[in-house]
Motif scaffolding. Sequence first.
Motif, PDB file in Angstrom:
ATOM      1  N   PHE A  19     -13.455  76.685 -13.860  1.00 42.97           N
ATOM      2  CA  PHE A  19     -14.610  77.575 -13.830  1.00 42.97           C
ATOM      3  C   PHE A  19     -14.386  78.715 -12.837  1.00 42.97           C
ATOM      4  CE2 PHE A  19     -18.740  78.839 -12.089  1.00 42.97           C
ATOM      5  CZ  PHE A  19     -19.420  79.165 -13.251  1.00 42.97           C
ATOM      6  N   ILE A  20     -13.788  78.408 -11.696  1.00 44.38           N
ATOM      7  CA  ILE A  20     -13.495  79.442 -10.699  1.00 44.38           C
ATOM      8  C   ILE A  20     -12.629  80.536 -11.306  1.00 44.38           C
ATOM      9  CG2 ILE A  20     -12.120  79.906  -8.625  1.00 44.38           C
ATOM     10  CD1 ILE A  20     -13.185  77.310  -7.461  1.00 44.38           C
ATOM     11  N   LYS A  21     -11.604  80.148 -12.030  1.00 47.42           N
ATOM     12  CA  LYS A  21     -10.721  81.149 -12.623  1.00 47.42           C
ATOM     13  C   LYS A  21     -11.471  82.028 -13.625  1.00 47.42           C
ATOM     14  CE  LYS A  21      -6.130  79.275 -11.936  1.00 47.42           C
ATOM     15  NZ  LYS A  21      -4.800  79.102 -12.554  1.00 47.42           N
ATOM     16  N   ALA A  22     -12.325  81.421 -14.428  1.00 47.45           N
ATOM     17  CA  ALA A  22     -13.104  82.190 -15.397  1.00 47.45           C
ATOM     18  C   ALA A  22     -14.017  83.180 -14.695  1.00 47.45           C
ATOM     19  CB  ALA A  22     -13.923  81.245 -16.285  1.00 47.45           C
ATOM     20  N   LEU A  23     -14.624  82.754 -13.598  1.00 43.80           N
ATOM     21  CA  LEU A  23     -15.554  83.622 -12.888  1.00 43.80           C
ATOM     22  C   LEU A  23     -14.853  84.728 -12.124  1.00 43.80           C
ATOM     23  CD1 LEU A  23     -18.405  84.311 -12.227  1.00 43.80           C
ATOM     24  CD2 LEU A  23     -18.461  82.457 -10.557  1.00 43.80           C
ATOM     25  N   VAL A  24     -13.689  84.420 -11.547  1.00 43.71           N
ATOM     26  CA  VAL A  24     -12.914  85.464 -10.865  1.00 43.71           C
ATOM     27  C   VAL A  24     -12.577  86.583 -11.838  1.00 43.71           C
ATOM     28  CG1 VAL A  24     -10.670  85.991  -9.840  1.00 43.71           C
ATOM     29  CG2 VAL A  24     -11.969  84.045  -9.020  1.00 43.71           C
ATOM     30  N   ASN A  25     -12.187  86.218 -13.052  1.00 38.95           N
ATOM     31  CA  ASN A  25     -11.893  87.239 -14.065  1.00 38.95           C
ATOM     32  C   ASN A  25     -13.098  88.120 -14.333  1.00 38.95           C
ATOM     33  OD1 ASN A  25      -9.260  86.481 -14.495  1.00 38.95           O
ATOM     34  ND2 ASN A  25      -9.716  85.143 -16.232  1.00 38.95           N
ATOM     35  N   GLN A  26     -14.274  87.509 -14.421  1.00 42.36           N
ATOM     36  CA  GLN A  26     -15.476  88.271 -14.731  1.00 42.36           C
ATOM     37  C   GLN A  26     -15.899  89.167 -13.582  1.00 42.36           C
ATOM     38  OE1 GLN A  26     -18.356  86.237 -17.009  1.00 42.36           O
ATOM     39  NE2 GLN A  26     -20.084  87.381 -16.213  1.00 42.36           N
ATOM     40  N   VAL A  27     -15.801  88.659 -12.359  1.00 46.08           N
ATOM     41  CA  VAL A  27     -16.225  89.426 -11.192  1.00 46.08           C
ATOM     42  C   VAL A  27     -15.430  90.712 -11.055  1.00 46.08           C
ATOM     43  CG1 VAL A  27     -16.256  89.420  -8.656  1.00 46.08           C
ATOM     44  CG2 VAL A  27     -17.150  87.466  -9.916  1.00 46.08           C
TER      45      VAL A  27
END
Length: 378
Positions: free
Chosen positions: A263-271
């Motif tokens: 989930f962290i990786k997915a959110l870093v991409n979005q941020v």
Amino acid sequence: MSAESTPEPAIPGKDGNSGPRHRAEGRKKDRGPRHKALLITAWVAGGVLVLGGTGAGYVYFKLNGNIKSVDINQALGTDRPVKVDNGSENILVLGSDTRSGTNKKLGGGTDDGSARSDTAMIIHVYKGHKKASVVSIPRDTLIDRPECTDTKGVTHDPASGVMFNSAYSTGGAACAVKTVESLSGLRMDHYLEVDFSGFEKLINELGGVRITTTKDIKDSQSHLDLKAGTHTLNGSQALGLVRTRHGVGDGSDLGRIQLQQAFIKALVNQVKHIGVLTSPTKLYDLANTATKAVTTDSDLGSVNSLTSFANGLKSISSANMTMVTMPVEYDPANPNRVIVEKSKAQLVWTALKNDQPIPAAASKGTATGEAKGVVSAP
């Protein structure tokens, strides 16, 4: 938020009793969230400031006044690992399982006034700030806790064979840092603690987070019901995902860590795309929420410092983040606890001390969950 300074730190949780060996750290009773995606709020807190700018006057002082900080350096003194001057940085990102205030409403459970660190991640930022390694420390790892002095000046005795998360409940942020430094031999350059309710608000203001699941995830305890496929998770669903244990895998906390790291990786991409997709007003709203959600060490306790810190991280993409769990093995005496696999853990600490990649051998043959690959960025 720190236990010393506020009744509303970060993450609700609940200790359990027993279970089959394959659950290792898992609990049969899981009445509160185990929010371990702490890195993200910290990343966003500074990241939106970099993207949107701090401005001047009211905006600056408003955001500056949101940030809470604790003086870790003064509390710990000089009896610490030597800072390795090779251009790298180590950041301890921590959350706690208090149920007071708005966190109680989100997580349920009894508000007993206590707080335990339900999550800990060591973020190692390599020289040049293009890559990072994230080492998750399972909360139920049995360790020897060192003597430590908290930020109120109270000294706490050492203890042997206690759970890692007891460090925070015993002496707050300073004792948590002291314990991590004792465990790893690494100097923590910074400390970041994240508020649970603030994280939920932040996800909602981001417009949700897109993830893809390869399996159905259904967990009545975390109120999560996702079919296999691509989803845009709102704040409540994101919290459900990062706290779910029974919904997928072997029911262990180690499996939950695997979901959280994905989930962290997915959110870093979005941020990284916030600047393109949002208006200046939206950026301010995000910054306002994010700065309210974090507690930092005193060196990061201002908008200028947090912005400078985040500016140094903005080049790190999810593709350049290595996510591992501290090498552990099941405790032969208690299937709900793990112990450090010392030889393999030393491979991790030595690599980070020398600013080198974590070798694959560090994770081979260690205890792990069964949720790898279930969640990914679409």
